[in-house]
Design a protein around this motif. Structure first.
Motif, PDB file in Angstrom:
ATOM      1  N   ARG A 141       0.837  -1.195   0.000  1.00  0.00           N
ATOM      2  CA  ARG A 141       0.000   0.000   0.000  1.00  0.00           C
ATOM      3  C   ARG A 141       0.876   1.250   0.000  1.00  0.00           C
ATOM      4  O   ARG A 141       1.733   1.411   0.870  1.00  0.00           O
ATOM      5  N   LEU A 142       0.664   2.107  -0.983  1.00  0.00           N
ATOM      6  CA  LEU A 142       1.341   3.399  -1.041  1.00  0.00           C
ATOM      7  C   LEU A 142       0.280   4.478  -0.908  1.00  0.00           C
ATOM      8  O   LEU A 142      -0.675   4.523  -1.685  1.00  0.00           O
ATOM      9  N   GLU A 143       0.436   5.333   0.089  1.00  0.00           N
ATOM     10  CA  GLU A 143      -0.467   6.463   0.266  1.00  0.00           C
ATOM     11  C   GLU A 143       0.379   7.718   0.350  1.00  0.00           C
ATOM     12  O   GLU A 143       1.258   7.826   1.212  1.00  0.00           O
ATOM     13  N   ALA A 144       0.141   8.667  -0.540  1.00  0.00           N
ATOM     14  CA  ALA A 144       0.966   9.874  -0.599  1.00  0.00           C
ATOM     15  C   ALA A 144       0.093  11.099  -0.764  1.00  0.00           C
ATOM     16  O   ALA A 144      -0.961  11.061  -1.410  1.00  0.00           O
ATOM     17  N   LYS A 145       0.558  12.202  -0.187  1.00  0.00           N
ATOM     18  CA  LYS A 145      -0.113  13.487  -0.328  1.00  0.00           C
ATOM     19  C   LYS A 145       0.939  14.529  -0.708  1.00  0.00           C
ATOM     20  O   LYS A 145       1.943  14.681  -0.010  1.00  0.00           O
ATOM     21  N   ASN A 205      -1.544  -4.830  -5.178  1.00  0.00           N
ATOM     22  CA  ASN A 205      -0.851  -3.651  -4.655  1.00  0.00           C
ATOM     23  C   ASN A 205      -1.677  -2.416  -4.998  1.00  0.00           C
ATOM     24  O   ASN A 205      -2.306  -2.351  -6.055  1.00  0.00           O
ATOM     25  N   ARG A 206      -1.663  -1.428  -4.102  1.00  0.00           N
ATOM     26  CA  ARG A 206      -2.517  -0.263  -4.277  1.00  0.00           C
ATOM     27  C   ARG A 206      -1.726   1.023  -4.035  1.00  0.00           C
ATOM     28  O   ARG A 206      -0.981   1.128  -3.048  1.00  0.00           O
ATOM     29  N   ALA A 207      -1.929   2.013  -4.906  1.00  0.00           N
ATOM     30  CA  ALA A 207      -1.363   3.344  -4.730  1.00  0.00           C
ATOM     31  C   ALA A 207      -2.506   4.348  -4.696  1.00  0.00           C
ATOM     32  O   ALA A 207      -3.378   4.339  -5.574  1.00  0.00           O
ATOM     33  N   LYS A 208      -2.499   5.212  -3.681  1.00  0.00           N
ATOM     34  CA  LYS A 208      -3.516   6.255  -3.544  1.00  0.00           C
ATOM     35  C   LYS A 208      -2.811   7.572  -3.269  1.00  0.00           C
ATOM     36  O   LYS A 208      -2.068   7.698  -2.296  1.00  0.00           O
ATOM     37  N   VAL A 209      -3.041   8.580  -4.123  1.00  0.00           N
ATOM     38  CA  VAL A 209      -2.272   9.815  -4.071  1.00  0.00           C
ATOM     39  C   VAL A 209      -3.211  11.015  -4.130  1.00  0.00           C
ATOM     40  O   VAL A 209      -4.160  11.036  -4.937  1.00  0.00           O
ATOM     41  N   LEU A 210      -2.954  11.993  -3.291  1.00  0.00           N
ATOM     42  CA  LEU A 210      -3.638  13.284  -3.341  1.00  0.00           C
ATOM     43  C   LEU A 210      -2.652  14.335  -3.831  1.00  0.00           C
ATOM     44  O   LEU A 210      -1.534  14.437  -3.306  1.00  0.00           O
ATOM     45  N   ILE A 211      -3.045  15.121  -4.815  1.00  0.00           N
ATOM     46  CA  ILE A 211      -2.228  16.233  -5.314  1.00  0.00           C
ATOM     47  C   ILE A 211      -3.068  17.493  -5.184  1.00  0.00           C
ATOM     48  O   ILE A 211      -4.152  17.596  -5.776  1.00  0.00           O
ATOM     49  N   LEU A 212      -2.564  18.450  -4.426  1.00  0.00           N
ATOM     50  CA  LEU A 212      -3.346  19.637  -4.115  1.00  0.00           C
ATOM     51  C   LEU A 212      -2.447  20.875  -4.164  1.00  0.00           C
ATOM     52  O   LEU A 212      -1.415  20.930  -3.500  1.00  0.00           O
ATOM     53  N   GLY A 213      -2.811  21.844  -4.978  1.00  0.00           N
ATOM     54  CA  GLY A 213      -2.072  23.096  -5.039  1.00  0.00           C
ATOM     55  C   GLY A 213      -0.750  23.010  -5.766  1.00  0.00           C
ATOM     56  O   GLY A 213       0.146  23.827  -5.520  1.00  0.00           O
ATOM     57  N   ALA A 214      -0.605  22.053  -6.689  1.00  0.00           N
ATOM     58  CA  ALA A 214       0.640  21.916  -7.442  1.00  0.00           C
ATOM     59  C   ALA A 214       0.746  23.001  -8.513  1.00  0.00           C
ATOM     60  O   ALA A 214      -0.260  23.452  -9.070  1.00  0.00           O
ATOM     61  N   THR A 215       1.978  23.427  -8.807  1.00  0.00           N
ATOM     62  CA  THR A 215       2.233  24.392  -9.877  1.00  0.00           C
ATOM     63  C   THR A 215       3.384  23.903 -10.741  1.00  0.00           C
ATOM     64  O   THR A 215       4.320  23.258 -10.247  1.00  0.00           O
ATOM     65  N   VAL A 216       3.304  24.220 -12.030  1.00  0.00           N
ATOM     66  CA  VAL A 216       4.387  23.936 -12.971  1.00  0.00           C
ATOM     67  C   VAL A 216       4.772  25.259 -13.622  1.00  0.00           C
ATOM     68  O   VAL A 216       3.938  25.895 -14.280  1.00  0.00           O
ATOM     69  N   ALA A 218      -3.760   1.988  -9.254  1.00  0.00           N
ATOM     70  CA  ALA A 218      -3.327   3.320  -8.824  1.00  0.00           C
ATOM     71  C   ALA A 218      -4.502   4.280  -8.983  1.00  0.00           C
ATOM     72  O   ALA A 218      -5.182   4.276 -10.015  1.00  0.00           O
ATOM     73  N   ARG A 219      -4.743   5.103  -7.940  1.00  0.00           N
ATOM     74  CA  ARG A 219      -5.857   6.030  -7.976  1.00  0.00           C
ATOM     75  C   ARG A 219      -5.465   7.363  -7.356  1.00  0.00           C
ATOM     76  O   ARG A 219      -4.574   7.443  -6.505  1.00  0.00           O
ATOM     77  N   LEU A 220      -6.164   8.426  -7.786  1.00  0.00           N
ATOM     78  CA  LEU A 220      -6.007   9.750  -7.209  1.00  0.00           C
ATOM     79  C   LEU A 220      -7.188  10.039  -6.287  1.00  0.00           C
ATOM     80  O   LEU A 220      -8.334   9.683  -6.588  1.00  0.00           O
ATOM     81  N   GLU A 221      -6.918  10.701  -5.185  1.00  0.00           N
ATOM     82  CA  GLU A 221      -7.990  11.102  -4.285  1.00  0.00           C
ATOM     83  C   GLU A 221      -8.787  12.250  -4.905  1.00  0.00           C
ATOM     84  O   GLU A 221      -8.265  13.053  -5.673  1.00  0.00           O
ATOM     85  N   GLY A 222     -10.069  12.330  -4.524  1.00  0.00           N
ATOM     86  CA  GLY A 222     -10.919  13.396  -5.025  1.00  0.00           C
ATOM     87  C   GLY A 222     -11.529  13.068  -6.369  1.00  0.00           C
ATOM     88  O   GLY A 222     -11.643  11.906  -6.766  1.00  0.00           O
ATOM     89  N   SER A 223     -11.925  14.103  -7.091  1.00  0.00           N
ATOM     90  CA  SER A 223     -12.552  13.958  -8.399  1.00  0.00           C
ATOM     91  C   SER A 223     -11.746  14.708  -9.454  1.00  0.00           C
ATOM     92  O   SER A 223     -10.899  15.548  -9.133  1.00  0.00           O
TER      93      SER A 223
END
Length: 448
Positions: A352-356, A383-394, A421-426
């Motif tokens: 399990r990978l959980e990242a923010k 195996n599962r990956a769940k990631v939240l990405i919030l306020g990122a800039t490029v 692999a999934r992203l949190e939110g919509s």
């Protein structure tokens, strides 16, 4: 730490509690005055470190360069082949002073004319272990699986501190735990590295719960205001499992990395909840204010590690990662997150990978730069990956907004395996809260 407790305050509280308890474990109250040993020569440094009676002392190094050697002047083999094996509670503190020109907490070069110099002139305190002959030594897990790992220039174990030093390791590992020498009955490690420069062409620093003695280890690391160049930092559990593949109670690492500069490295930071035969391992990593630039790879995070052809599968490992206000420059492999980085059908399992990633800053100056973030369920099974990405800039290095890339897929090889692999939110929330990162299809979001 329960992997489901992954709020910011939850992970910070758990890490801080473990750091405080770990660094009080040396048997000496933090309020007691510590004995100080002042050294000016490499002979005095060896004498202080090699004396087992010097537990819980501070070895303070005067400015200068301390050349370590495998053999003494009379051609006798030095203890530990000339490496420094710190007794429990010992601190190595140099005299170097840093500058922070832009006020971001990250060390800056002392001048534009000397971009690789980070010590104020006259304060340079260098431990040079590049001439040491340190052979690889055998490590073994609880099932007899063998692995040969290098020994470091500086061995750390329990309640050790390294501060205000520059460490040149050459082709050796700079800092890590010793091989075949448990420093604690439970295999626990506790280490703090701060305001130091680590340079190695192999591995700048390793921090690992490793071998059967560390099967239930609970280890803590603080790594702050440092410069890492030439090598990389590796934080992992490995070689602690057995044939039972019991993932219920494995080794744990709590680590806090803040305000560090990683530059000109092959792979700057690598972390794995459990690699090579580890079961039930977890790494809980909090990162904040770090700067990554001019690296081939910036951050690689694995839940189940990279197994290869090993006899003991990796079962039930976890990586919990929180990144806040970290800056990532262009890289061939920028941020790579994999729950099960293997192409073997049944290894790893149930990782399990959980990242923010909160307010991540990405620099992109070339249109053909690889993706800023890659998220992959991977090989193995379930195996599962769940990631939240919030306020990122490029943005470009000049500050102009630009478009980056994001890769997400379930398996290492599409269509092969059972990992996801999934992203949190919509998808609409992702588009609204991030600038420059393309939103993947809706089915990759938990709320779709």
């Amino acid at each position: 730490m329960n992997a489901s407790i992954f709020t910011r305050h939850g992970i910070l509280a758990a890490i801080c509690l473990c750091l405080l308890s770990g660094f009080a474990a040396g048997g000496q109250s933090v309020y007691e005055p510590r004995r100080v040993i002042n050294v000016k020569t490499v002979g005095q440094l060896y004498a202080a470190v090699n004396d087992s009676a010097n537990r819980n002392v501070t070895v303070r190094l005067a400015p200068g360069t301390y050349f370590l050697s495998t053999y003494s002047n009379n051609n006798a083999l030095r203890r530990n082949r000339g490496s420094l094996r710190m007794p429990p509670g010992m601190s190595l503190v140099g005299s170097e002073k840093r500058v922070d020109i832009n006020g971001d907490g990250v060390p800056d070069p002392v001048s534009e004319e000397t971009p690789d110099d980070f010590a104020v002139p006259g304060t340079e305190t260098v431990i040079d272990g590049s001439a040491l002959d340190l052979p690889f030594e055998q490590r073994m897990d609880c099932a007899g699986e063998l692995f040969f790992a290098p020994n470091p220039v500086i061995h750390v174990g329990v309640n050790n501190l390294i501060s205000r030093l520059t460490i040149f390791a050459g082709n050796n590992v700079g800092i890590s735990e010793p091989t075949n020498n448990p420093v604690d009955p439970n295999g626990d490690l506790s280490m703090k590295v701060t305001n130091s420069v680590l340079e190695s062409s192999l591995l700048a620093m390793g921090f690992s719960n490793s071998e059967c003695a560390a099967r239930r280890a609970r280890s803590v690391l603080t790594f702050s205001h440092n410069v890492v160049r030439g090598g990389n930092v590796l934080i992992q559990n490995f070689l602690t499992g057995d044939a039972d593949n019991d993932g219920s109670d494995g080794p744990i690492i709590w680590a806090m990395l803040t305000s560090n500069l990683f530059y000109s490295n092959h792979r700057a930071l690598i972390t794995s909840g459990g690699g090579r035969g580890t079961d039930g391992g977890s790494v809980n990593l909090y990162m904040s204010g770090n700067v990554f630039r001019n690296n081939e790879g910036n951050l690689q995070g694995f839940a189940g590690g990279s197994g290869g052809n090993v006899d003991t599968p990796m079962v039930g490992n976890h990586l919990n990662l929180w990144s806040e206000n970290d800056s990532f420059g262009e890289a061939l492999a920028n941020v790579v997150l994999k729950a099960g980085p293997s192409e073997i059908d049944d290894n790893p399992q149930d990782s399990r990978l959980e990242a923010k990633f909160i307010h991540s800053h990405f620099i992109r100056d070339s249109s053909d730069t690889p993706d800023e973030i890659s998220i992959i369920g991977g090989g193995g099974s379930h195996n599962r990956a769940k990631v939240l990405i919030l306020g990122a800039t490029v943005k470009t290095s000049g500050g102009a907004r630009t478009r980056g890339g994001l890769l997400i897929r379930d398996q290492e090889q599409p269509g092969i395996g059972t990992s996801k692999a999934r992203l949190e939110g919509s998808r609409p929330q992702f588009i609204q809260s991030n600038q420059g990162l393309p939103a993947p299809p809706a089915h990759f979001f938990l709320n779709h």
